[in-house]
Design a protein around this motif. Structure first.
Motif, PDB file in Angstrom:
ATOM      1  N   SER A  21     102.564  27.741  73.308  1.00 57.12           N
ATOM      2  CA  SER A  21     103.614  28.700  74.002  1.00 57.12           C
ATOM      3  C   SER A  21     103.638  28.359  75.626  1.00 57.12           C
ATOM      4  CB  SER A  21     102.749  30.233  73.888  1.00 57.12           C
ATOM      5  OG  SER A  21     103.355  30.976  74.891  1.00 57.12           O
ATOM      6  N   VAL A  22     104.756  28.531  76.291  1.00 56.40           N
ATOM      7  CA  VAL A  22     105.009  28.145  77.563  1.00 56.40           C
ATOM      8  C   VAL A  22     105.495  29.300  78.234  1.00 56.40           C
ATOM      9  CG1 VAL A  22     107.126  27.261  77.189  1.00 56.40           C
ATOM     10  CG2 VAL A  22     106.152  26.313  79.063  1.00 56.40           C
ATOM     11  N   CYS A  23     105.299  29.407  79.774  1.00 59.31           N
ATOM     12  CA  CYS A  23     105.633  30.560  80.307  1.00 59.31           C
ATOM     13  C   CYS A  23     106.213  29.892  81.744  1.00 59.31           C
ATOM     14  CB  CYS A  23     104.632  31.601  80.696  1.00 59.31           C
ATOM     15  SG  CYS A  23     105.174  33.034  81.514  1.00 59.31           S
ATOM     16  N   GLY A  24     107.106  30.519  82.451  1.00 63.07           N
ATOM     17  CA  GLY A  24     107.571  30.024  83.907  1.00 63.07           C
ATOM     18  C   GLY A  24     108.585  30.989  84.116  1.00 63.07           C
ATOM     19  N   ASN A  25     109.550  30.450  85.193  1.00 61.12           N
ATOM     20  CA  ASN A  25     110.725  31.180  85.685  1.00 61.12           C
ATOM     21  C   ASN A  25     111.667  30.575  85.001  1.00 61.12           C
ATOM     22  OD1 ASN A  25     111.709  28.755  87.173  1.00 61.12           O
ATOM     23  ND2 ASN A  25     110.290  28.845  88.644  1.00 61.12           N
ATOM     24  N   PRO A  26     113.125  31.238  84.947  1.00 62.70           N
ATOM     25  CA  PRO A  26     114.034  30.620  84.064  1.00 62.70           C
ATOM     26  C   PRO A  26     114.636  29.281  84.359  1.00 62.70           C
ATOM     27  CG  PRO A  26     114.622  33.042  85.257  1.00 62.70           C
ATOM     28  CD  PRO A  26     113.208  32.325  85.869  1.00 62.70           C
ATOM     29  N   ILE A  27     114.503  28.714  85.530  1.00 64.24           N
ATOM     30  CA  ILE A  27     114.881  27.408  85.744  1.00 64.24           C
ATOM     31  C   ILE A  27     114.041  26.472  85.037  1.00 64.24           C
ATOM     32  CG2 ILE A  27     115.213  25.618  87.414  1.00 64.24           C
ATOM     33  CD1 ILE A  27     116.277  27.877  89.209  1.00 64.24           C
ATOM     34  N   GLN A  28     112.725  26.705  85.182  1.00 57.15           N
ATOM     35  CA  GLN A  28     111.611  25.771  84.396  1.00 57.15           C
ATOM     36  C   GLN A  28     111.853  25.693  83.024  1.00 57.15           C
ATOM     37  OE1 GLN A  28     110.421  23.954  86.339  1.00 57.15           O
ATOM     38  NE2 GLN A  28     110.232  24.801  88.454  1.00 57.15           N
ATOM     39  N   LEU A  29     111.778  27.056  82.260  1.00 61.30           N
ATOM     40  CA  LEU A  29     112.002  27.011  80.941  1.00 61.30           C
ATOM     41  C   LEU A  29     113.334  26.878  80.311  1.00 61.30           C
ATOM     42  CD1 LEU A  29     110.257  30.613  80.068  1.00 61.30           C
ATOM     43  CD2 LEU A  29     109.246  28.389  80.017  1.00 61.30           C
ATOM     44  N   SER A  30     114.394  26.878  81.216  1.00 59.43           N
ATOM     45  CA  SER A  30     115.551  26.425  80.715  1.00 59.43           C
ATOM     46  C   SER A  30     115.673  24.990  80.643  1.00 59.43           C
ATOM     47  CB  SER A  30     116.927  26.850  81.576  1.00 59.43           C
ATOM     48  OG  SER A  30     116.869  28.300  81.472  1.00 59.43           O
ATOM     49  N   LEU A  31     114.942  24.420  81.413  1.00 61.52           N
ATOM     50  CA  LEU A  31     114.979  22.757  81.752  1.00 61.52           C
ATOM     51  C   LEU A  31     113.951  22.333  80.518  1.00 61.52           C
ATOM     52  CD1 LEU A  31     114.883  22.170  85.477  1.00 61.52           C
ATOM     53  CD2 LEU A  31     116.676  21.881  83.776  1.00 61.52           C
ATOM     54  N   PHE A  32     112.923  23.183  80.295  1.00 59.88           N
ATOM     55  CA  PHE A  32     112.228  22.667  78.816  1.00 59.88           C
ATOM     56  C   PHE A  32     112.807  22.671  77.899  1.00 59.88           C
ATOM     57  CE2 PHE A  32     109.302  24.437  75.635  1.00 59.88           C
ATOM     58  CZ  PHE A  32     108.138  23.402  76.012  1.00 59.88           C
ATOM     59  N   GLN A  33     113.507  23.820  77.564  1.00 57.71           N
ATOM     60  CA  GLN A  33     114.447  23.852  76.391  1.00 57.71           C
ATOM     61  C   GLN A  33     115.487  23.084  76.491  1.00 57.71           C
ATOM     62  OE1 GLN A  33     114.630  28.246  74.874  1.00 57.71           O
ATOM     63  NE2 GLN A  33     114.027  28.549  77.148  1.00 57.71           N
ATOM     64  N   ASP A  34     115.933  22.715  77.492  1.00 54.56           N
ATOM     65  CA  ASP A  34     117.349  21.927  77.421  1.00 54.56           C
ATOM     66  C   ASP A  34     118.492  22.540  77.383  1.00 54.56           C
ATOM     67  OD1 ASP A  34     118.865  19.796  78.339  1.00 54.56           O
ATOM     68  OD2 ASP A  34     118.444  18.499  76.273  1.00 54.56           O
ATOM     69  N   ILE A  35     118.766  23.792  77.872  1.00 50.10           N
ATOM     70  CA  ILE A  35     119.884  24.680  77.712  1.00 50.10           C
ATOM     71  C   ILE A  35     120.577  24.854  79.018  1.00 50.10           C
ATOM     72  CG2 ILE A  35     118.716  25.749  75.706  1.00 50.10           C
ATOM     73  CD1 ILE A  35     118.041  28.320  77.640  1.00 50.10           C
ATOM     74  N   GLU A  36     121.630  25.563  79.009  1.00 50.25           N
ATOM     75  CA  GLU A  36     122.266  25.684  80.032  1.00 50.25           C
ATOM     76  C   GLU A  36     121.605  26.155  81.446  1.00 50.25           C
ATOM     77  OE1 GLU A  36     124.811  25.084  82.521  1.00 50.25           O
ATOM     78  OE2 GLU A  36     126.343  25.227  80.784  1.00 50.25           O
ATOM     79  N   ILE A  37     121.655  25.784  82.640  1.00 47.89           N
ATOM     80  CA  ILE A  37     121.193  26.283  83.700  1.00 47.89           C
ATOM     81  C   ILE A  37     122.166  26.572  84.682  1.00 47.89           C
ATOM     82  CG2 ILE A  37     118.833  25.534  83.389  1.00 47.89           C
ATOM     83  CD1 ILE A  37     121.383  23.549  85.212  1.00 47.89           C
ATOM     84  N   ARG A  38     123.535  26.092  84.648  1.00 49.81           N
ATOM     85  CA  ARG A  38     124.468  26.158  85.772  1.00 49.81           C
ATOM     86  C   ARG A  38     124.433  27.653  86.148  1.00 49.81           C
ATOM     87  NH1 ARG A  38     129.365  23.076  83.893  1.00 49.81           N
ATOM     88  NH2 ARG A  38     128.659  23.877  81.852  1.00 49.81           N
ATOM     89  N   ASP A  39     124.462  28.487  85.165  1.00 47.39           N
ATOM     90  CA  ASP A  39     124.329  30.083  85.740  1.00 47.39           C
ATOM     91  C   ASP A  39     123.252  30.591  86.495  1.00 47.39           C
ATOM     92  OD1 ASP A  39     122.759  29.497  83.198  1.00 47.39           O
ATOM     93  OD2 ASP A  39     122.707  31.920  83.194  1.00 47.39           O
ATOM     94  N   LEU A  40     122.462  29.609  86.692  1.00 48.61           N
ATOM     95  CA  LEU A  40     121.434  30.044  87.685  1.00 48.61           C
ATOM     96  C   LEU A  40     121.740  29.348  88.883  1.00 48.61           C
ATOM     97  CD1 LEU A  40     118.387  29.545  85.168  1.00 48.61           C
ATOM     98  CD2 LEU A  40     119.345  31.787  85.937  1.00 48.61           C
ATOM     99  N   ALA A  41     122.783  28.615  88.999  1.00 51.27           N
ATOM    100  CA  ALA A  41     123.096  27.686  90.275  1.00 51.27           C
ATOM    101  C   ALA A  41     124.035  28.625  91.143  1.00 51.27           C
ATOM    102  CB  ALA A  41     123.404  26.510  89.934  1.00 51.27           C
ATOM    103  N   PHE A  42     124.736  29.414  90.608  1.00 50.32           N
ATOM    104  CA  PHE A  42     126.207  30.199  91.248  1.00 50.32           C
ATOM    105  C   PHE A  42     125.803  31.561  91.230  1.00 50.32           C
ATOM    106  CE2 PHE A  42     127.372  26.328  88.886  1.00 50.32           C
ATOM    107  CZ  PHE A  42     127.875  25.572  90.096  1.00 50.32           C
TER     108      PHE A  42
END
Length: 548
Positions: free
Chosen positions: A85-106
């Motif tokens: 199990s892994v916990c973290g903020n949305p950016i860290q968990l998105s990068l861990f899962q390799d899913i879209e992160i651009r919605d967090l950038a704008f």
């Protein structure tokens, strides 16, 4: 030996913390922490910038290479790991899962739509290791806890659940302290949240002698007359009373009786020194009134006047965020019933000193220091996987109001006052006048005798039978080669972290965990031919950072 193991992991902005657990009896076997984050940058926005501009795939690979190093270091049979199990903020968990992160950038839905970005649902999930490049038993279950909203991540959910404020009537302020501070104001279950990019000084980084909370870090100081007692984390992450020094020249007035040398100073020691220096008139912002203009601590560790500026900016972000949340919720700071401090920084810091310097509201009278809630929730999940569904129900039921500080007019006004305090020595009475002019009330009176509740001896209460191990080199090599490079090596010489080297053929190698990324870019700016383009670096699979 155990037949099955579980791994609980917290991916924070400044590093990774993880524990190996015996599934049969939920006992802790070992704990491992990294001293840095594998992706270049000084804060979470730098990590996001790297992922957007250099490449999400490179950022994911950097994260997973570090995660696999941590798992190796925990020292259990990886073929017997059945839960992760892994916990973290949305950016860290998105990068861990390799899913879209651009919605967090704008900022804002319109910007996301213009970029033709479809935000992913950041609900609870169960993945398989092969889906993400995790090198453990391929049949293991990998548990991802949910975000409350896409901006309010699993780490924020962890601090809200573990503090239990979402089930209480009243007004509570909960913060997970760090480089990127998650802050929530909870009013009878309704949440007002924000992420304050307080800066790396809160984790002991961007400070000349700074380091993360790990063995050898000065975590606190106290006054004995005019001399200062250094308090240093030992190998079990517990605090030892160490040298008594004269901070004017660093001379030892009373030597320590324990074998705990200081290697640097962590964020909590920074806060404590800032508070005590101000109280004893050693600091008159922005100046340090010693012969060498430094606060001289144990074993050559010190704070400089440049450090004070970084500290002041970080503290200003906290206080401006608190006032902004209260303005948005239409309450006063004095209305808050209790304050909860989560994370390593929130645990080890002297809560009273946090109060006096503005890291928590000056009027805080009931304070709880609750440790690493992100790692704790990850552990709860592997001990009881059914909890994942319960956490999703909790996240779905929460009423959330997320304030994006970068676009908040209220925050902009207040943080401008904070910069005037730390950079220009504007007095607080003038700050208060401006607050009143803006219609934001007044700074509260300082609580003289707060009630402080420290729930554990360390932020990770149980290190396990094999204890704590530390990974100092968590990064991977990045490389690049630029046409028309003249090999002057100005980029190498300019790097403040010594993260760069250059080969005879002008190939540049960058150690990812030392590099400050978009927070720095001095390598790019110093290039006389303007051919160094940082965004053109690429990940070199399996190339260990220690080669630099």
């Amino acid at each position: 030996m155990a037949d099955e193991y579980a791994i609980a992991m917290d991916i924070g902005t400044s590093g990774i913390r993880a524990q190996a657990i015996n599934v049969e009896d939920n006992s802790t076997i070992s704990t491992t922490v990294t001293l840095r984050h594998p992706i270049p940058g000084a804060n979470v926005m730098d990590h996001l910038n790297f992922a957007v501009n250099v490449g999400r795939d490179a950022a994911h690979k950097l994260i997973m290479e570090a995660v696999n190093k941590v798992v190796d270091q925990l020292g259990v049979d990886k073929s017997k790991i059945t839960r992760f199990s892994v916990c973290g903020n949305p950016i860290q968990l998105s990068l861990f899962q390799d899913i879209e992160i651009r919605d967090l950038a704008f900022w804002g839905t319109n910007a996301v739509e213009r970029m033709n970005v479809t935000p992913p649902k950041r609900n609870s999930q169960i993945l398989k290791p092969g889906d993400i490049g995790l090198d453990i038993n391929p049949d293991a279950d990998v548990y991802i806890p949910p975000a409350i909203k896409h901006e309010i991540g699993a780490d924020a959910l962890a601090m809200l659940v573990k503090s239990d404020v979402i089930n209480k009537e009243g007004i509570y302020l909960v913060s997970d302290f760090g480089t990127n501070a998650e802050i929530a104001l909870v009013i009878d279950g309704e949440i007002y949240s924000c992420s304050a990019a307080a800066g790396p000084a809160m984790e002991g980084q961007a400070v000349e002698c700074g380091m993360l909370a790990s063995p050898g870090a000065i975590s606190d100081v106290s006054a004995e007359g005019m001399d200062w007692r250094n308090k240093v984390l030992n190998n079990d992450l517990k605090v030892d009373e160490c040298d008594l020094v004269d901070v004017h020249d660093g001379s030892v007035k009373e030597a320590r009786t324990v074998d705990t040398p200081a290697k640097g100073i962590t964020g909590t020691g920074v806060i404590s020194s800032y508070s005590l220096g101000t109280e004893l008139n050693v600091i008159s912002i922005p100046d340090i009134k010693t012969p060498n203009n430094k606060i001289n601590l144990q074993d050559g560790v010190y704070l400089s006047e440049n450090d004070l500026t970084e500290i002041g900016k970080a503290l200003g972000a906290f206080r401006a965020a608190h006032i902004t949340l209260c303005v948005e919720a239409e309450i006063d700071l004095e209305d808050i019933d209790a304050v909860y401090m989560a994370g390593a920084s929130g645990f080890y810091v002297d809560a009273v000193k946090s109060l006096t310097v503005g890291q928590i509201p000056a009027c805080s009278w009931d304070i709880y220091q609750i440790g690493n809630t992100s790692l704790s929730m990850a552990r709860d999940i592997v001990e009881n996987p059914d909890l994942l569904d319960e956490l999703q129900e909790i996240a779905d039921s929460m009423r959330g109001n997320h304030i994006t500080l970068a676009t908040s007019h209220v925050f902009e006004q207040i943080y401008g006052l904070e910069l005037a305090v730390c950079e220009q020595n504007m007095p607080l009475w003038k700050y208060d006048e401006w607050l009143e002019t803006y219609g934001y009330g007044n700074l509260p009176e300082t609580e003289e005798d707060p009630e402080v509740h420290k729930l554990f001896e360390s932020d990770i209460p149980d290190l396990g039978e094999n204890g704590l191990s530390i990974i100092e080199e968590v990064g991977t090599m990045l490389e690049t080669k630029f046409d028309d490079c003249i090999g002057c090596q100005k980029c190498v010489n300019e790097c403040p972290e010594d993260a760069l080297t250059m080969d005879d053929d002008n190939t540049v190698h960058i150690r990812s965990d030392y590099c400050n990324g978009s927070a720095c870019l001095r390598c790019e700016r110093i290039c006389p031919e303007k051919v160094f383009i940082y965004d053109n670096v690429f990940y070199t699979e399996g190339s260990n950072a220690s080669k630099l």
